[in-house]
Design a protein around this motif. Sequence first.
Motif, PDB file in Angstrom:
ATOM      1  N   ASP A  67       0.830  -1.210   0.000  1.00 46.67           N
ATOM      2  CA  ASP A  67       0.000   0.000   0.000  1.00 46.67           C
ATOM      3  C   ASP A  67       0.863   1.258   0.000  1.00 46.67           C
ATOM      4  OD1 ASP A  67      -2.348  -1.303  -0.175  1.00 46.67           O
ATOM      5  OD2 ASP A  67      -2.933  -1.098   1.926  1.00 46.67           O
ATOM      6  N   LEU A 126       1.923   1.633  -3.489  1.00 45.17           N
ATOM      7  CA  LEU A 126       0.780   2.051  -4.304  1.00 45.17           C
ATOM      8  C   LEU A 126       0.555   3.559  -4.186  1.00 45.17           C
ATOM      9  CD1 LEU A 126      -1.788   1.321  -5.939  1.00 45.17           C
ATOM     10  CD2 LEU A 126      -2.961   1.070  -3.756  1.00 45.17           C
ATOM     11  N   LEU A 127       0.631   4.058  -2.945  1.00 43.42           N
ATOM     12  CA  LEU A 127       0.368   5.489  -2.744  1.00 43.42           C
ATOM     13  C   LEU A 127       1.456   6.352  -3.361  1.00 43.42           C
ATOM     14  CD1 LEU A 127      -1.157   5.305   0.801  1.00 43.42           C
ATOM     15  CD2 LEU A 127      -2.288   6.102  -1.260  1.00 43.42           C
ATOM     16  N   ILE A 172      -7.819   3.446  -3.907  1.00 40.54           N
ATOM     17  CA  ILE A 172      -6.600   4.243  -3.707  1.00 40.54           C
ATOM     18  C   ILE A 172      -6.933   5.562  -3.004  1.00 40.54           C
ATOM     19  CG2 ILE A 172      -6.629   5.326  -5.997  1.00 40.54           C
ATOM     20  CD1 ILE A 172      -3.523   4.896  -5.981  1.00 40.54           C
ATOM     21  N   MET A 180       3.749  12.432  -1.564  1.00 38.86           N
ATOM     22  CA  MET A 180       3.240  11.542  -2.609  1.00 38.86           C
ATOM     23  C   MET A 180       2.246  12.288  -3.506  1.00 38.86           C
ATOM     24  SD  MET A 180       4.803   8.848  -1.924  1.00 38.86           S
ATOM     25  CE  MET A 180       6.103   9.840  -1.246  1.00 38.86           C
ATOM     26  N   GLY A 181       2.068  13.568  -3.252  1.00 36.11           N
ATOM     27  CA  GLY A 181       1.123  14.332  -4.058  1.00 36.11           C
ATOM     28  C   GLY A 181      -0.307  14.235  -3.551  1.00 36.11           C
ATOM     29  N   ILE A 182      -0.477  13.691  -2.320  1.00 33.47           N
ATOM     30  CA  ILE A 182      -1.822  13.640  -1.741  1.00 33.47           C
ATOM     31  C   ILE A 182      -2.028  14.953  -0.997  1.00 33.47           C
ATOM     32  CG2 ILE A 182      -3.366  12.415  -0.182  1.00 33.47           C
ATOM     33  CD1 ILE A 182      -1.417   9.981  -0.536  1.00 33.47           C
ATOM     34  N   TYR A 189      -1.850   8.199 -10.639  1.00 33.27           N
ATOM     35  CA  TYR A 189      -3.167   7.576 -10.725  1.00 33.27           C
ATOM     36  C   TYR A 189      -4.248   8.650 -10.898  1.00 33.27           C
ATOM     37  CZ  TYR A 189      -7.114   4.584  -9.436  1.00 33.27           C
ATOM     38  OH  TYR A 189      -8.294   3.892  -9.439  1.00 33.27           O
ATOM     39  N   ALA A 214       2.309   6.062  -6.208  1.00 34.75           N
ATOM     40  CA  ALA A 214       1.816   6.329  -7.564  1.00 34.75           C
ATOM     41  C   ALA A 214       0.525   7.141  -7.527  1.00 34.75           C
ATOM     42  CB  ALA A 214       1.588   5.014  -8.301  1.00 34.75           C
ATOM     43  N   PHE A 215       0.158   7.647  -6.344  1.00 28.66           N
ATOM     44  CA  PHE A 215      -1.147   8.327  -6.224  1.00 28.66           C
ATOM     45  C   PHE A 215      -1.310   9.462  -7.227  1.00 28.66           C
ATOM     46  CE2 PHE A 215      -3.875  11.677  -4.572  1.00 28.66           C
ATOM     47  CZ  PHE A 215      -5.042  10.963  -4.352  1.00 28.66           C
ATOM     48  N   ASP A 216      -0.277  10.287  -7.318  1.00 33.40           N
ATOM     49  CA  ASP A 216      -0.399  11.456  -8.194  1.00 33.40           C
ATOM     50  C   ASP A 216      -0.586  11.041  -9.656  1.00 33.40           C
ATOM     51  OD1 ASP A 216      -0.047  14.496  -8.274  1.00 33.40           O
ATOM     52  OD2 ASP A 216       1.242  13.776  -9.890  1.00 33.40           O
ATOM     53  N   LYS A 239      -7.238   4.760   0.653  1.00 31.46           N
ATOM     54  CA  LYS A 239      -5.902   4.567   1.214  1.00 31.46           C
ATOM     55  C   LYS A 239      -5.191   5.912   1.359  1.00 31.46           C
ATOM     56  CE  LYS A 239      -5.369  -0.142  -0.419  1.00 31.46           C
ATOM     57  NZ  LYS A 239      -4.789  -1.024  -1.439  1.00 31.46           N
ATOM     58  N   ALA A 240      -5.441   6.807   0.412  1.00 23.97           N
ATOM     59  CA  ALA A 240      -4.815   8.135   0.489  1.00 23.97           C
ATOM     60  C   ALA A 240      -5.314   8.878   1.728  1.00 23.97           C
ATOM     61  CB  ALA A 240      -5.114   8.939  -0.774  1.00 23.97           C
ATOM     62  N   ARG A 285       8.951   3.761  -2.862  1.00 24.50           N
ATOM     63  CA  ARG A 285       7.714   4.541  -2.902  1.00 24.50           C
ATOM     64  C   ARG A 285       7.917   5.792  -3.748  1.00 24.50           C
ATOM     65  NH1 ARG A 285       5.241   7.273   2.491  1.00 24.50           N
ATOM     66  NH2 ARG A 285       7.157   8.444   2.213  1.00 24.50           N
TER      67      ARG A 285
END
Lengths: 249, 345
Positions: free
Chosen positions: A104, A107-108, B220, B238-240, A114, A110-112, B223-224, A158
């Motif tokens: 996870d 995975l995060l 996702i 992470m860009g969140i 995604y 790659a959030f941006d 999770k973010a 990550r």
Amino acid sequence: MSTVSEKPILLEATDLCVSYGKVEALHKVSLRIREGEIVTVIGPNGAGKTTLLSCLMGLLPGQGEVVYIGRSLGNDDEVEERVGLGLTLVPEKRELFADMSVEDNLLLGAFDRYRRGQRDYKVTMDEVYAIFPRLKERAGQMAGTLSGGERQMLAMGRALMAKPRLLMLDEPSLGLAPLIIREIFKTVARLRDMGVSVLLVEQNARAALQVADYGYVLETGEVSLEGPSSELINDPRVIEAYLGLGGKH
Amino acid sequence: MDFQIALFLGQDGLTNGAIYALLALALVLVFAVTRVIFIPQGEFVAYGALTLASLQAGNVPATLWLVLALGVAVALLDGVQAMRHGSTRRLPRIILVNLAVPALLWLVLGSADLATLPLLVQILLALAIVVPLGPMIYRLAYQPIAEASVLMLLIVSVAVHVVLIGLGLLFFGAEGTRTPAFTDGMLDLGVTTLQYQTLWILASSAVLIVALYVFFGRSIYGKALRATALNRTGARLMGISTTMAGKLSFTLAALIGAFSGILISPITTLYYDSGFLIGLKGFVGAIIGGLASYPVAAAGAILVGFLEAYSSFYASAYKEVIVFTLIIPVLLWRSLTSHHSEEEE
């Protein structure tokens, strides 16, 4: 303008100043990173190395000019935007999501991408697992239960999930055993071969200069010395201050 | 107390507990992601129910004006910021979300014969009006001070709560309303009877809780949100964006609140200020979960429901006192068992 052998400039900072209140942590720092290069910033504790990375990432406001792929970055450009531009920072404290699984966490990373509609994170994850096979073994484990070396691998993995153009590493060797440090630096060199530019901040000057193409020495917030790593590693001032007696090998 | 009464009270407790559980989950979510103790959570319960009641009476709900007004305010703020930033490409989205959508709602509400619409459409319309208030309130009240202390955010929460209560009185008047049950009638189980609405509440709560579980565990974006709650800096790197996470959590909280109100309004009369007490009981549940654990918060909220039901039988005058006194042993137990880890901010 530039000779044939010189690669295009990826990021150029000119006269960067950062202050914490009245205390100036960085004073007129200029540095340049070319595409596909590893550039290292070495220097003692408290020289402002972490501050420099924080400012370039947009975590801290600063004065001066930062141009990244021909685009000027100001204090208005938030961290999230810079991530979207391909800048990624692996901070000194790693800042992992401790109560989430390794997978996870990746995975995060790659959030941006995604969010922008790039859904190929599975492919990127396999690439990261190929670089750090250990992470694949630990995929289901909580990030908080990893060893120090694994945590650093996860932090780097990550960051790579974002497919950065410029990867900034803050003290990747901090607190790690020598064998693991060697592995981490090997990986850094491999990343360059894969086309990622790296800005490497390190106290471990010898290891950093051995892997880097170009180096800066940062002392009390100012660049005191710069040059190709092969020259710096033989520079008597660097040897005396940072490499010790065993500096010449 | 005979078995029949115990069963009846248990049913009552479970029904209320399910609603408190939903609200507790929303409170934990909002606190974990934004550090805001969301006192106005209960107002969304009342707004949801009263907006639906107003639609069913054939009126355009006054909450629509609030959405329009807040939409204009948000569009102005975000618009000016985007212009100053030089990012005009963001303008169409800002206008669409904050102006066009409320205006479209206005058109729909103005042209339809609201009272005769099917119940499902009325519910969807009520949600479409009330839920956008969540992210808009986040943008206006909390986003500018997102980095402030928990205490400061709590004070703002109290202010937002008071304003929403006042607006509620203005919009809906002092009269209480009930809405018709989703399905009329009772189910005879032999030992006891169940209203169909009770089944609706239990089933919808269960579905919503499972949906939240899947959202946080699988998607996702879920999770973010968890990542932001765990490590804000890490998430930003992470860009969140903290703002995105805040708005998303407020949207979910508004949805849960408004939907809870719509669920319970057929079985309880709701007034403009009823939400506060309901929200507080959800808050007791959230505290039992330490404002951190979702399952413990939900279980705690169901416990609150049962405690309330049985204490209303034994000592009806003290029912609220008993429920809120529960918080003292819980706090004591939490302060004795919790330990601070050095790495937490």
